[in-house]
Design a protein around this motif. Structure first.
Motif, PDB file in Angstrom:
ATOM      1  N   ASP A 185      -2.748   0.886   6.888  1.00  0.00           N
ATOM      2  CA  ASP A 185      -2.497  -0.223   5.964  1.00  0.00           C
ATOM      3  C   ASP A 185      -1.027  -0.267   5.549  1.00  0.00           C
ATOM      4  N   ILE A 186      -0.455   0.904   5.319  1.00  0.00           N
ATOM      5  CA  ILE A 186       0.965   0.975   4.940  1.00  0.00           C
ATOM      6  C   ILE A 186       1.844   0.510   6.088  1.00  0.00           C
ATOM      7  N   ASP A 187       1.540   0.964   7.300  1.00  0.00           N
ATOM      8  CA  ASP A 187       2.318   0.545   8.476  1.00  0.00           C
ATOM      9  C   ASP A 187       2.232  -0.963   8.683  1.00  0.00           C
ATOM     10  N   ASN A 188       1.040  -1.536   8.496  1.00  0.00           N
ATOM     11  CA  ASN A 188       0.881  -2.986   8.646  1.00  0.00           C
ATOM     12  C   ASN A 188       1.719  -3.737   7.615  1.00  0.00           C
ATOM     13  N   TYR A 189       1.726  -3.238   6.392  1.00  0.00           N
ATOM     14  CA  TYR A 189       2.558  -3.842   5.335  1.00  0.00           C
ATOM     15  C   TYR A 189       4.023  -3.799   5.735  1.00  0.00           C
ATOM     16  N   PRO A 191      -6.543  -0.333  -3.701  1.00  0.00           N
ATOM     17  CA  PRO A 191      -5.832  -0.159  -2.437  1.00  0.00           C
ATOM     18  C   PRO A 191      -4.489  -0.880  -2.376  1.00  0.00           C
ATOM     19  N   ASP A 192      -4.430  -2.121  -2.855  1.00  0.00           N
ATOM     20  CA  ASP A 192      -3.177  -2.884  -2.769  1.00  0.00           C
ATOM     21  C   ASP A 192      -2.042  -2.203  -3.525  1.00  0.00           C
ATOM     22  N   LYS A 193      -2.356  -1.681  -4.693  1.00  0.00           N
ATOM     23  CA  LYS A 193      -1.336  -1.022  -5.510  1.00  0.00           C
ATOM     24  C   LYS A 193      -0.755   0.198  -4.791  1.00  0.00           C
ATOM     25  N   ILE A 194      -1.626   1.025  -4.194  1.00  0.00           N
ATOM     26  CA  ILE A 194      -1.165   2.238  -3.520  1.00  0.00           C
ATOM     27  C   ILE A 194      -0.423   1.895  -2.230  1.00  0.00           C
ATOM     28  N   ILE A 195      -0.943   0.926  -1.474  1.00  0.00           N
ATOM     29  CA  ILE A 195      -0.271   0.507  -0.234  1.00  0.00           C
ATOM     30  C   ILE A 195       1.129   0.001  -0.540  1.00  0.00           C
ATOM     31  N   ASN A 196       1.242  -0.891  -1.528  1.00  0.00           N
ATOM     32  CA  ASN A 196       2.544  -1.455  -1.886  1.00  0.00           C
ATOM     33  C   ASN A 196       3.504  -0.379  -2.377  1.00  0.00           C
ATOM     34  N   LYS A 197       2.992   0.534  -3.198  1.00  0.00           N
ATOM     35  CA  LYS A 197       3.841   1.585  -3.770  1.00  0.00           C
ATOM     36  C   LYS A 197       4.499   2.421  -2.684  1.00  0.00           C
ATOM     37  N   TYR A 198       3.699   2.946  -1.757  1.00  0.00           N
ATOM     38  CA  TYR A 198       4.256   3.842  -0.739  1.00  0.00           C
ATOM     39  C   TYR A 198       4.996   3.076   0.360  1.00  0.00           C
ATOM     40  N   ALA A 199       4.529   1.870   0.664  1.00  0.00           N
ATOM     41  CA  ALA A 199       5.231   1.072   1.677  1.00  0.00           C
ATOM     42  C   ALA A 199       6.645   0.753   1.223  1.00  0.00           C
ATOM     43  N   GLU A 200       6.806   0.363  -0.047  1.00  0.00           N
ATOM     44  CA  GLU A 200       8.136   0.041  -0.564  1.00  0.00           C
ATOM     45  C   GLU A 200       9.033   1.275  -0.581  1.00  0.00           C
TER      46      GLU A 200
END
Length: 336
Positions: free
Chosen positions: A98-102, A179-188
């Protein structure tokens, strides 16, 4: 409902005994938060001296999923249709995807900003890119992949793995709850540390697209070898075989021989111009080619060129036939 299912799903049940095919188990539940319960088990024995409790899994109440299930609990849940089983490694894999896709979506949206940041490294490494990425595009083209050129850049996830949340596994609770909060946090966080590598990978992606367009255009038939490989590959790709029969033509002479199917497919996909094998069975092919091409190097194993294949059969089935083989060979001579 199985007894183990009742135990896991009923908040009023805290300690229960269960028999496996091996021994008696005592299970105990410990509430961690409003989502997870830690399941402990103890192998029961007679007498005052008892075994210690061990962690048998982490039960997600909301999803009815038991993570990191121990072997003995797996036995109890063998017939369960209510309780799912998974692992923290599966959760982590889903999270990083999910992070990679973001990150990849971000890169494509912001490519004009990112590309200049990657130019220094890209041009420093342009020769390896040309070799490896052109080969990758050619292989996908020969194979007939539906989506030949896709942008995907996998960044390092070490930033996540060194976090306290990952160490305690609370990261997975946060991921399941929001999920969105954690994905955004680490992706950024990853994006901010990798903008130059994202720009570099975007330049590689751009190069692949332009090379693919050139391959499709095939100006002056410059990629005729690749198109020949694709034609042969398409003719043989759907059979289930260990060996196939190949007939080659050199000059006015033909030779038919049995050849390894996997080796042929591999060399076609690797956009080789020909193929060869080791062993006595291939010597007759190599000697035939040497004789017809007047080769003076007796030590060298000669490969047969794909442009010299006149037909391929499997059993009684004709897979490939080249009616223009003389025309192709004359073009080869004209290229030299």
């Amino acid at each position: 409902m199985l007894e183990i299912e009742k135990f896991l799903l009923d908040n009023n049940l805290n300690d229960e005994n269960f028999y496996t095919v091996y021994e008696l188990l005592k299970l105990h539940k410990e509430v961690y938060d409003d989502r997870f319960i830690i399941i402990y088990f103890q192998k029961c024995r007679d007498g005052l001296l008892h075994n210690a409790y061990e962690v048998g899994g982490y039960f997600d109440i909301k999803d009815k999923c038991l993570y990191e299930t121990g072997y003995l609990l797996c036995l109890l849940l063998e017939e369960s249709k209510l309780i799912k089983q998974s692992s923290f490694s599966n959760l982590y894999s889903n999270l990083t995807k999910d992070i990679d896709n973001y990150i990849n979506n971000y890169a494509l949206i912001n490519k004009e900003v990112l590309k200049p940041l990657g130019r220094e490294n890209y041009y420093k490494n342009d020769l390896p890119y040309i070799n490896s990425n052109e080969r990758k595009v050619r292989e996908s083209f020969i194979k007939g992949d539906d989506n030949i050129i896709n942008y995907y850049h996998s960044c390092s996830h070490s930033l996540i793995e060194y976090s306290d949340e990952y160490e305690t596994k609370d990261l997975f609770i946060d991921y399941l709850n929001n999920p969105d909060k954690i994905i955004n946090k680490y992706a950024e966080m990853i994006i901010n540390k990798n903008k130059d590598s994202l720009g570099e990978s975007l330049l590689v992606y751009e190069y692949e697209i332009n090379y693919y367009k050139k391959l499709i255009k095939n100006k002056n038939n410059e990629f005729r070898d690749i198109y020949l490989n694709k034609k042969i590959y398409n003719s043989i790709k759907d059979i289930d075989a260990k060996t196939i029969n190949i007939t080659i033509k050199y000059g006015n002479s033909d030779l038919t021989f049995n050849y390894d199917y996997i080796i042929l497919k591999r060399d076609l996909l690797n956009d080789c111009r020909g193929s060869s094998a080791w062993g006595v069975s291939y010597d007759k092919v190599s000697n035939f080619i040497k004789e017809k091409t007047n080769s003076l190097d007796s030590r060298k194993t000669e490969e047969f060129l794909f442009s010299h294949i006149s037909s391929i059969t499997y059993g009684r089935k004709s897979l490939y036939k080249n009616d223009n083989i003389k025309e192709n060979q004359s073009k080869e001579k004209g290229d030299k």
